[in-house]
Write a protein that holds these residues in place. Structure first.
Motif, short mmCIF file in Angstrom:
data_model
loop_
_atom_site.label_atom_id
_atom_site.label_comp_id
_atom_site.label_asym_id
_atom_site.label_seq_id
_atom_site.Cartn_x
_atom_site.Cartn_y
_atom_site.Cartn_z
N GLU A 162 0.45 -1.32 0.16
CA GLU A 162 0.06 -0.07 -0.24
C GLU A 162 0.92 1.21 0.03
O GLU A 162 1.98 1.61 0.70
CB GLU A 162 -0.93 -0.18 0.93
N GLU A 202 1.74 -1.27 -5.02
CA GLU A 202 0.83 -1.15 -5.78
C GLU A 202 -0.28 -1.91 -7.06
O GLU A 202 -1.38 -2.21 -6.66
CB GLU A 202 -0.42 -0.66 -4.56
N THR A 211 1.75 5.98 -6.21
CA THR A 211 0.90 5.16 -6.55
C THR A 211 -0.18 5.96 -8.40
O THR A 211 0.21 7.01 -8.03
CB THR A 211 0.23 4.62 -5.23
#
Length: 394
Positions: free
Chosen positions: A54, A59, A158
Motif C-alpha cells: 500500500e 501496489e 501510486t
C-alpha cells in the motif's frame, strides 16, 4: 552536449537493455529504483497482509509498464521488468567506493552536511543513494523509444487512474515536466496559487528561490533530454566537486547567485534544480539546451510549509478537458497530476510506508556498506555552512 568519445559519457558502448525492447511500443514507461533491502522490508514485515504494498509503486500500475532499476541481487518481482545497474554500468561499484571518484572527492571536501541533511555515523549517504536514481533516469532516457515518455516515480507513488490521451499529449509536448515548490518570498506565493496570471509566470520561474520536487519527473525522449540527464550524471562524477572547489575559493557565481549556492549538493533535488534553473534562464555557462519546460499543477500536497508553495495546491481552479486552446501549450498543466499519479510525500503513515518510516525495519534498509556514512565530517567546515545555507527551511 553529450559526446560519445567523452570518457564522462556514462553510456559509451552500452547495449540497450531487453526491458526497453519489450516496451518499445508503449507511449509511457514508468521507472523507479530501489535496493533489495527496501523490497525485503515489505516481504518480511508485511508478508501476506492486505496492505503489503500500500502507498508504494508496487501496489499496481494499471497496465503501465514498470521498469525497476536495482544495484544488488534482486528476486523476480511480479509485474515489473528488472534492470541491474551493476551490469549496465560496469564502473558503478568503483565510482561508489573509490576515494578518488567524483562523488567521494566531493564529500571529502564538502562533508555530508547539506541544507536539509544532518548526518551521523552509520546513517545513509543521500548522494550515493540518489546517484542510483539519476543513473536510472539517464539510462532510461537513452534506451527508450524516441518521442516516448519516461516517467520517473519514487517508491512512495501510486497510479490512481490511466492518463487520457490529451494528458499524454501534453507530456509529449514538453521535454521535462516537474513540480517546482517555492522556498522563499511568501509575499509572492499567490502567483503560484493563481496560474491565470500568465504574464507573471516567467518572472517567477526566473526567481532563485524555488526547487524541484523530483518524486514525479517526466521526460520526453529526444536529444535535449538525453543531454540533460547525461549532464546530471556528470555532476555526480566530478562536476559538483569542481563547483564545490570553486565555491570554497570564493567564486562570484557561487557566492552571489542563490540558485547556485543553494544547489551545490548531491541530493538529486539540488542537482536537477541547478540544471533546470540554468536551462530555464538560458545560462550557457552552467547548462542550457533549450528544454521545453512543463510544470505539474497539484491539489493534494500537505497544506503547510514549502509544499503549500506549489502551483495550484488546494486553490487552483484548473481547466479540464475538453482542452481550452489557451492552456494546451501552457507551461502549467491544465490537469492535476495527482489525479492520475500520486506521490505520498508528506503522508508517510500508510501501509508499507508506515513500516518503512517507523524505524522497525532500520536493520534491513541500509544494506550496502557504501551507503553508510563512516565520517560525516565537521559541520563547521561544511560547504553548506560556508555558503550560509545549512539551516534552510526546506
Amino acid at each position: 552536449p553529450s559526446d560519445p568519445n567523452d570518457p564522462w559519457n556514462s553510456l559509451v558502448n552500452l547495449r540497450r537493455h531487453p526491458c526497453f525492447v519489450r516496451y518499445e511500443d508503449y507511449p509511457v514507461i514508468l521507472i523507479t529504483s530501489f535496493p533489495y533491502s527496501w523490497y525485503h522490508t515489505m516481504e518480511v514485515y508485511l508478508k501476506d497482509q492486505p496492505n503489503q504494498y500500500e502507498a508504494t509503486i508496487l501496489e499496481g500500475t494499471l497496465g503501465y509498464p514498470l521498469i525497476v532499476f536495482h544495484e544488488d541481487d534482486m528476486p523476480e518481482i511480479p509485474n515489473t521488468c528488472l534492470v541491474d545497474l551493476r551490469l549496465v554500468f560496469p564502473w558503478l561499484l568503483d565510482e561508489l567506493t573509490n576515494p578518488q571518484s567524483g562523488i567521494n572527492r566531493y564529500y571529502n571536501l564538502s562533508t555530508f552536511f547539506d541544507p536539509c541533511h544532518y548526518p551521523k555515523v552509520g546513517t545513509t549517504s543521500v548522494g550515493h543513494t540518489l546517484f542510483m536514481k539519476v543513473l536510472a533516469i539517464n539510462y532510461a532516457v537513452h534506451a527508450a523509444r524516441e518521442g516516448s515518455v519516461v516517467f520517473w516515480v519514487d517508491t512512495d507513488v501510486t497510479v490512481r487512474k490511466v492518463m487520457p490521451q490529451p494528458v499524454v499529449s501534453w507530456l509529449m509536448e514538453h521535454d521535462i515536466s516537474y513540480i517546482p515548490f517555492y522556498t522563499d518570498h511568501e509575499s509572492e506565493l499567490n502567483l503560484y496559487q493563481w496560474p491565470s496570471k500568465r504574464s507573471s509566470r516567467k518572472v517567477l520561474m526566473e526567481n532563485d528561490h524555488w526547487r524541484l520536487e523530483t518524486g514525479l519527473f517526466a521526460f520526453t525522449v529526444n536529444a535535449r533530454t538525453k543531454q540533460f540527464t547525461a549532464k546530471a550524471v556528470s555532476m555526480y562524477r566530478g562536476g559538483m566537486y569542481d563547483l564545490a572547489k570553486a565555491c570554497f575559493r570564493g567564486a562570484s557565481f557561487c557566492l552571489q547567485q542563490d540558485r547556485v549556492r543553494y544547489n551545490v549538493f548531491l541530493n538529486d533535488i539540488f542537482v536537477f534544480s541547478l540544471l533546470v534553473q540554468s536551462d530555464f534562464r538560458g545560462d550557457v555557462s552552467f547548462f542550457h539546451v533549450g528544454l521545453k519546460h512543463g510544470v505539474f499543477a497539484m491539489d493534494e500536497l500537505p497544506a503547510w510549509g514549502s509544499w503549500n508553495a506549489v502551483w495550484g495546491n488546494h486553490m487552483y481552479e484548473g481547466v479540464f478537458p475538453p482542452i481550452d486552446a489557451a492552456y494546451k501549450h501552457d507551461i502549467v498543466s491544465y490537469f492535476y497530476i495527482g489525479e492520475y499519479i500520486f506521490h505520498f510525500f508528506g503522508y508517510h503513515n500508510r501501509g508499507a510506508l508506515a513500516v518503512q518510516f517507523s524505524g522497525v525495519a532500520d536493520h534491513v534498509t541500509n544494506g550496502n556498506e557504501w551507503r553508510k556514512i563512516r565520517d560525516p565530517g565537521d559541520r563547521t567546515k561544511s560547504l553548506s555552512r560556508f555558503l550560509g545555507v545549512d539551516n534552510l527551511n526546506y
